[in-house]
Design an enzyme around this catalytic site. Structure first.
Site, PDB file in Angstrom:
ATOM      1  N   LYS A 113       5.482   2.627  -2.472  1.00  0.00           N
ATOM      2  CA  LYS A 113       4.867   3.349  -3.863  1.00  0.00           C
ATOM      3  C   LYS A 113       5.788   4.038  -4.953  1.00  0.00           C
ATOM      4  O   LYS A 113       6.665   2.909  -5.378  1.00  0.00           O
ATOM      5  CB  LYS A 113       6.258   4.702  -2.866  1.00  0.00           C
ATOM      6  CG  LYS A 113       5.925   5.986  -2.344  1.00  0.00           C
ATOM      7  CD  LYS A 113       4.917   5.936  -1.241  1.00  0.00           C
ATOM      8  CE  LYS A 113       4.277   7.996  -1.119  1.00  0.00           C
ATOM      9  NZ  LYS A 113       3.051   8.177   0.043  1.00  0.00           N
TER      10      LYS A 113
ATOM     11  N   THR B 185      -6.355  12.249   6.611  1.00  0.00           N
ATOM     12  CA  THR B 185      -4.435  12.530   7.198  1.00  0.00           C
ATOM     13  C   THR B 185      -4.461  13.788   8.243  1.00  0.00           C
ATOM     14  O   THR B 185      -4.199  13.642   9.264  1.00  0.00           O
ATOM     15  CB  THR B 185      -3.659  12.840   5.592  1.00  0.00           C
ATOM     16  OG1 THR B 185      -3.607  11.781   5.300  1.00  0.00           O
ATOM     17  CG2 THR B 185      -2.164  12.623   6.469  1.00  0.00           C
TER      18      THR B 185
ATOM     19  N   SER C  32      -7.952   4.954   4.059  1.00  0.00           N
ATOM     20  CA  SER C  32      -7.431   4.358   2.916  1.00  0.00           C
ATOM     21  C   SER C  32      -7.983   2.101   3.371  1.00  0.00           C
ATOM     22  O   SER C  32      -8.537   2.348   2.117  1.00  0.00           O
ATOM     23  CB  SER C  32      -6.462   4.379   2.314  1.00  0.00           C
ATOM     24  OG  SER C  32      -6.253   5.474   1.314  1.00  0.00           O
TER      25      SER C  32
ATOM     26  N   LYS D 112       5.021   2.506   8.849  1.00  0.00           N
ATOM     27  CA  LYS D 112       3.672   2.793   8.923  1.00  0.00           C
ATOM     28  C   LYS D 112       2.085   1.998   9.212  1.00  0.00           C
ATOM     29  O   LYS D 112       1.541   1.896  10.106  1.00  0.00           O
ATOM     30  CB  LYS D 112       3.029   3.979   8.263  1.00  0.00           C
ATOM     31  CG  LYS D 112       2.222   4.604   8.209  1.00  0.00           C
ATOM     32  CD  LYS D 112       2.299   5.600   7.359  1.00  0.00           C
ATOM     33  CE  LYS D 112       2.957   6.975   6.721  1.00  0.00           C
ATOM     34  NZ  LYS D 112       2.661   8.052   5.618  1.00  0.00           N
TER      35      LYS D 112
ATOM     36  N   LYS E  35       0.752  -1.540   0.047  1.00  0.00           N
ATOM     37  CA  LYS E  35      -0.378  -0.172  -0.343  1.00  0.00           C
ATOM     38  C   LYS E  35       1.107   1.087  -0.016  1.00  0.00           C
ATOM     39  O   LYS E  35       2.224   1.566   0.225  1.00  0.00           O
ATOM     40  CB  LYS E  35      -0.886   0.205   1.261  1.00  0.00           C
ATOM     41  CG  LYS E  35      -1.819   0.875   1.309  1.00  0.00           C
ATOM     42  CD  LYS E  35      -3.317   0.860   0.876  1.00  0.00           C
ATOM     43  CE  LYS E  35      -4.380   1.407   0.595  1.00  0.00           C
ATOM     44  NZ  LYS E  35      -3.627   3.264  -0.759  1.00  0.00           N
TER      45      LYS E  35
ATOM     46  N   ASN F  67      -3.545  19.382   0.835  1.00  0.00           N
ATOM     47  CA  ASN F  67      -4.478  18.839   2.054  1.00  0.00           C
ATOM     48  C   ASN F  67      -4.739  18.632   3.018  1.00  0.00           C
ATOM     49  O   ASN F  67      -4.613  19.212   4.655  1.00  0.00           O
ATOM     50  CB  ASN F  67      -5.055  17.620   1.060  1.00  0.00           C
ATOM     51  CG  ASN F  67      -6.212  16.941   1.788  1.00  0.00           C
ATOM     52  OD1 ASN F  67      -7.467  17.469   1.789  1.00  0.00           O
ATOM     53  ND2 ASN F  67      -6.576  15.452   1.691  1.00  0.00           N
TER      54      ASN F  67
END
Length: 433
Positions: free
Chosen positions: A102, A185, A366, A90, A66, A238
């Site tokens: 990533k 986030t 997510s 994470k 992810k 954001n």
């Protein structure tokens, strides 16, 4: 020290604290797969342009890999490798059933039109579609990308594999995105900050905050399509902008904010609603009359209680660490603090809530989105936010427990927690020395 070296250094320190077998340590550090592809597209003027795209799939011991996809001119293999590794730790810290990955494309999205961005996204998806998937690798937005980017990836992937909304997260709600994902986030940053301050008998209300946000992408042709312009603008800055709004609503006093256009300060507290309206209308905070303009380079060293870097990596380094006056640093960006700065700040008594915990709200929601897509059942926003607070609060508690067990700071507490969970999953699945 670049991001990859710094991340690997933190991993190795955690591995040492945990007493990991050297062969297992090496296995956990090496990425599962690295992908590099050429993406050639026709520009609007008829010329051809080529860009290099990357996807690093770091680890899948705990579940599908992810991680976001970023469009930025500084994207390179080391950066993507570092961020993929960070995602592995994470997701483990958040205790969600994912590994880490990533991706990115080396481009300047602000110099591309909406149609050029769409073509680039679709070509990139064509090159990697057979290596991502609902139970393999699930991309998400990152710097320079947003919900519209995810919609294009979903559509292109579905041409090869059938309609598959769970293949990406951070999608528009109309295509199966989760309510609450835009703010996730930033809201996670709020919850993590609340947990840290509560440990010291404090709350959000009355604390002075300085926040560095990121607005760095604007379409090349802003008059192309008002609807598409709105989609293109959403999400940039954001994390920091949502954190600022939510902290302000909770009674915190945001006294200074910066973005790529400038910085503004008001010792009595900025009106965040008006500031964000100004930023949206003017494509940045420059010119906002609700405070005094200051040098953006001085923002990180403004006197405050809580500093929240929510933009680029490496902004806190040995050159400015000694001048930082904040009592707490909440790492809303990925890898904003260099190891050298970490040591300086630690000696000064500054408490740092590390990125792999502080900004994990996005990947947590997510996960909620992915679950909703697989179940075919949409949650209401209240459920999303309630579950997010539960995960963030539990994550902080688990990190503190590791700090007590290994007599370490919050960063090493988070890394030992994440690395230990991935190591256990790796061994349980049958890893052999």
């Amino acid at each position: 020290m670049n991001a990859l070296a710094a991340t690997s250094r933190n991993f190795k320190q955690a591995a040492k604290l945990l007493g990991l077998d050297s062969k297992l340590e090496k296995s956990l550090l090496i990425p599962f797969r690295e992908i590099k592809v050429e993406c050639t597209i026709p520009k609007d003027d008829g010329t051809l342009a080529s860009y290099v795209g990357f996807r690093v799939q770091h680890d899948n011991a705990r579940g599908p890999m992810k991680g976001g996809i970023r469009y930025h001119h500084e994207v390179d293999p080391d950066e993507v490798n570092a961020l993929a590794q960070l995602m592995t730790w994470k997701t483990a810290v958040a205790n969600i059933p994912y590994g880490g990955a990533k991706g990115g494309i080396g481009c300047s999205p602000g110099e591309l039109s909406i149609s050029e961005l769409e073509r680039l996204t679709r070509v990139f998806t064509q090159k990697i579609h057979d290596l991502i998937g609902i139970h393999t690798d699930v991309p998400a937005p990152d710097m320079g990308t947003n919900s519209q980017t995810m919609a294009w990836i979903l559509d292109e992937y579905s041409k090869f594999h059938g309609y598959s909304p769970a293949v990406v997260t951070g999608k528009p709600v109309d295509l199966g995105g989760s309510l609450g994902r835009d703010a996730a986030t930033g809201r996670g940053v709020l919850f993590a900050t609340e947990a840290l301050l509560a440990e010291h008998g404090k709350g959000i209300a009355g604390q002075r905050f300085v926040i560095q946000i990121l607005f760095d992408f604007f379409p090349k042709k802003p008059n192309d399509d008002p609807c598409m312009l709105c989609l293109a603008f959403q999400g940039f800055g954001n994390v920091g902008s949502w954190a600022a709004q939510l902290i302000s609503e909770a009674g915190g006093k945001v006294i200074a904010i910066s973005d790529v256009t400038g910085a503004v300060k008001n010792s009595n507290g900025l009106d965040i609603t008006k500031l964000m309206k100004h930023s949206s209308e003017n494509r940045g905070i420059k010119g906002f009359d609700g405070g005094d303009a200051i040098d953006p380079r001085s923002l990180l060293t403004e006197e405050c209680d809580v500093l929240i870097p929510a933009a680029l990596g490496g902004v806190i380094n040995k050159d400015n660490a000694n001048d930082i006056k904040a009592k707490y640093i909440i790492e809303a960006a990925n890898h904003p603090t260099d190891p050298e700065a970490d040591e300086i700040l630690s000696k000064k008594g500054v408490l740092i809530l590390p990125d792999i915990l502080a900004n994990s709200g996005g990947v947590t929601v997510s996960y909620f989105e992915w679950v909703q897509n697989i179940q075919g059942f949409m949650w209401d926003e209240e459920k999303v936010n309630t579950e997010l607070k539960t995960y963030m609060t539990r994550g902080f508690r688990d990190v503190k427990e590791m700090c007590r067990s290994h007599h370490c700071d919050l960063r090493m507490g988070a890394f030992t927690l994440g690395v230990n969970r991935v190591a256990r999953a790796t061994v349980l699945r049958g890893w052999e020395a």
